[in-house]
Design an enzyme around this catalytic site. Structure first.
Site, mmCIF file in Angstrom:
data_model
loop_
_atom_site.group_PDB
_atom_site.id
_atom_site.type_symbol
_atom_site.label_atom_id
_atom_site.label_comp_id
_atom_site.label_asym_id
_atom_site.label_seq_id
_atom_site.Cartn_x
_atom_site.Cartn_y
_atom_site.Cartn_z
ATOM 1 N N LYS A 10 0.823 -1.212 0.000
ATOM 2 C CA LYS A 10 0.000 0.000 0.000
ATOM 3 C C LYS A 10 0.863 1.271 0.000
ATOM 4 O O LYS A 10 2.061 1.224 0.280
ATOM 5 C CB LYS A 10 -0.924 -0.017 1.217
ATOM 6 C CG LYS A 10 -1.999 -1.115 1.155
ATOM 7 C CD LYS A 10 -2.952 -0.981 2.335
ATOM 8 C CE LYS A 10 -4.076 -1.986 2.253
ATOM 9 N NZ LYS A 10 -5.022 -1.840 3.383
ATOM 10 N N TYR A 50 -12.565 -1.416 -3.584
ATOM 11 C CA TYR A 50 -13.054 -1.581 -2.214
ATOM 12 C C TYR A 50 -14.581 -1.427 -2.116
ATOM 13 O O TYR A 50 -15.095 -1.125 -1.028
ATOM 14 C CB TYR A 50 -12.363 -0.576 -1.290
ATOM 15 C CG TYR A 50 -10.962 -1.006 -0.882
ATOM 16 C CD1 TYR A 50 -10.754 -2.147 -0.107
ATOM 17 C CD2 TYR A 50 -9.848 -0.271 -1.253
ATOM 18 C CE1 TYR A 50 -9.480 -2.549 0.276
ATOM 19 C CE2 TYR A 50 -8.562 -0.660 -0.867
ATOM 20 C CZ TYR A 50 -8.397 -1.805 -0.098
ATOM 21 O OH TYR A 50 -7.125 -2.197 0.286
ATOM 22 N N ASN A 113 -2.040 0.256 6.924
ATOM 23 C CA ASN A 113 -1.561 -1.030 7.433
ATOM 24 C C ASN A 113 -0.681 -1.793 6.440
ATOM 25 O O ASN A 113 -0.640 -3.025 6.472
ATOM 26 C CB ASN A 113 -2.743 -1.876 7.933
ATOM 27 C CG ASN A 113 -3.734 -2.205 6.843
ATOM 28 O OD1 ASN A 113 -3.585 -1.742 5.715
ATOM 29 N ND2 ASN A 113 -4.726 -3.010 7.153
ATOM 30 N N HIS A 116 -2.316 -5.273 1.634
ATOM 31 C CA HIS A 116 -3.635 -5.902 1.477
ATOM 32 C C HIS A 116 -3.405 -7.285 0.897
ATOM 33 O O HIS A 116 -2.474 -7.474 0.113
ATOM 34 C CB HIS A 116 -4.507 -5.082 0.500
ATOM 35 C CG HIS A 116 -5.702 -5.856 0.013
ATOM 36 N ND1 HIS A 116 -6.876 -5.919 0.716
ATOM 37 C CD2 HIS A 116 -5.877 -6.651 -1.094
ATOM 38 C CE1 HIS A 116 -7.738 -6.694 0.055
ATOM 39 N NE2 HIS A 116 -7.151 -7.148 -1.038
ATOM 40 N N GLU A 127 -9.640 -9.911 -7.745
ATOM 41 C CA GLU A 127 -8.644 -8.862 -7.470
ATOM 42 C C GLU A 127 -7.456 -8.959 -8.424
ATOM 43 O O GLU A 127 -6.901 -7.938 -8.832
ATOM 44 C CB GLU A 127 -8.208 -8.947 -6.002
ATOM 45 C CG GLU A 127 -9.337 -8.558 -5.051
ATOM 46 C CD GLU A 127 -8.962 -8.665 -3.587
ATOM 47 O OE1 GLU A 127 -7.821 -9.073 -3.274
ATOM 48 O OE2 GLU A 127 -9.812 -8.336 -2.738
HETATM 49 P P1 CMP Z 1 -7.431 -4.300 3.655
HETATM 50 O O1 CMP Z 1 -6.921 -5.660 3.952
HETATM 51 O O2 CMP Z 1 -6.888 -3.615 2.448
HETATM 52 O O3 CMP Z 1 -9.024 -4.348 3.539
HETATM 53 C C1 CMP Z 1 -9.838 -3.243 3.808
HETATM 54 C C2 CMP Z 1 -9.082 -2.107 4.399
HETATM 55 O O4 CMP Z 1 -9.883 -1.166 5.075
HETATM 56 C C3 CMP Z 1 -8.134 -2.629 5.463
HETATM 57 O O5 CMP Z 1 -7.100 -3.371 4.902
HETATM 58 C C4 CMP Z 1 -7.750 -1.338 6.144
HETATM 59 O O6 CMP Z 1 -6.816 -0.574 5.393
HETATM 60 C C5 CMP Z 1 -9.096 -0.628 6.121
HETATM 61 N N1 CMP Z 1 -9.847 -0.901 7.365
HETATM 62 C C6 CMP Z 1 -10.462 -2.013 7.728
HETATM 63 N N2 CMP Z 1 -11.050 -1.892 8.938
HETATM 64 C C7 CMP Z 1 -10.773 -0.644 9.328
HETATM 65 C C8 CMP Z 1 -11.090 0.096 10.480
HETATM 66 N N3 CMP Z 1 -11.820 -0.425 11.471
HETATM 67 N N4 CMP Z 1 -10.638 1.359 10.579
HETATM 68 C C9 CMP Z 1 -9.906 1.902 9.573
HETATM 69 N N5 CMP Z 1 -9.568 1.242 8.428
HETATM 70 C C10 CMP Z 1 -9.996 -0.015 8.320
#
Ligand code: CMP
Length: 138
Positions: A10, A50, A113, A116, A127
């Site tokens: 990311k 998303y 984070n 993904h 995807e």
């Molecule tokens: P990802 O695995 O890319 O899938 C959805 C994304 O939404 C996740 O990683 C985070 O980047 C974001 N996400 C999921 N839950 C939360 C949350 N509770 N608060 C903020 N961001 C979130």
């Protein structure tokens, strides 16, 4: 069972020069990288990718985060790779992720984070197709 999955490095991790370290961990686990590119998502692309999260409180900030800079989508192949990459990544919230996982080591918070990964064979197929035409995969 040999499978394929999509991992995305990311924008936060790309900005911190972590592309190489994340790819190193994938290869060290014995998985094979069969497709890769750098791509700066447009807003429409991020919203499409998303779409399943539309309406959730974290959706809009997630879209803004995913378009703030380039990301690196990677197609990874190997035995049970869907589960294997999710284990390597660790859980969404780095505060509770296992030691030694990518998110424990590099994620800032639940949104920023670092990575993904597809969560099922069905989402992996969708995807991968989102980022890669068949001829770009080896
Ligand atoms: P990802 O695995 O890319 O899938 C959805 C994304 O939404 C996740 O990683 C985070 O980047 C974001 N996400 C999921 N839950 C939360 C949350 N509770 N608060 C903020 N961001 C979130």
């Amino acid at each position: 069972m040999c499978e394929r999955t999509l991992l995305i490095v990311k924008p936060d991790a790309v900005g911190k020069n972590l592309i190489g370290e994340i790819l190193r961990r994938i290869e060290a686990k014995g998985f094979k990288i069969v497709g890769m590119k750098m791509h700066h998502l447009s807003k429409v692309e991020a919203e499409t990718f998303y779409a399943v999260h539309k309406g959730r409180p974290f959706y809009e900030p997630l879209i803004q985060f995913m378009i703030e800079g380039p990301c690196v989508p990677v197609v990874v192949e190997g035995d049970n790779v869907i589960e294997g990459i999710r284990e390597l990544n660790g859980t969404t919230d780095p505060a509770i992720a296992d030691e030694g996982t990518i998110r424990k080591d590099f994620a800032e918070n639940t949104r920023r984070n670092a990575v993904h990964a597809s969560d099922s064979a069905e989402s992996a197929a969708k995807e991968i197709e989102f980022f890669f035409p068949e001829y770009e995969l080896i």
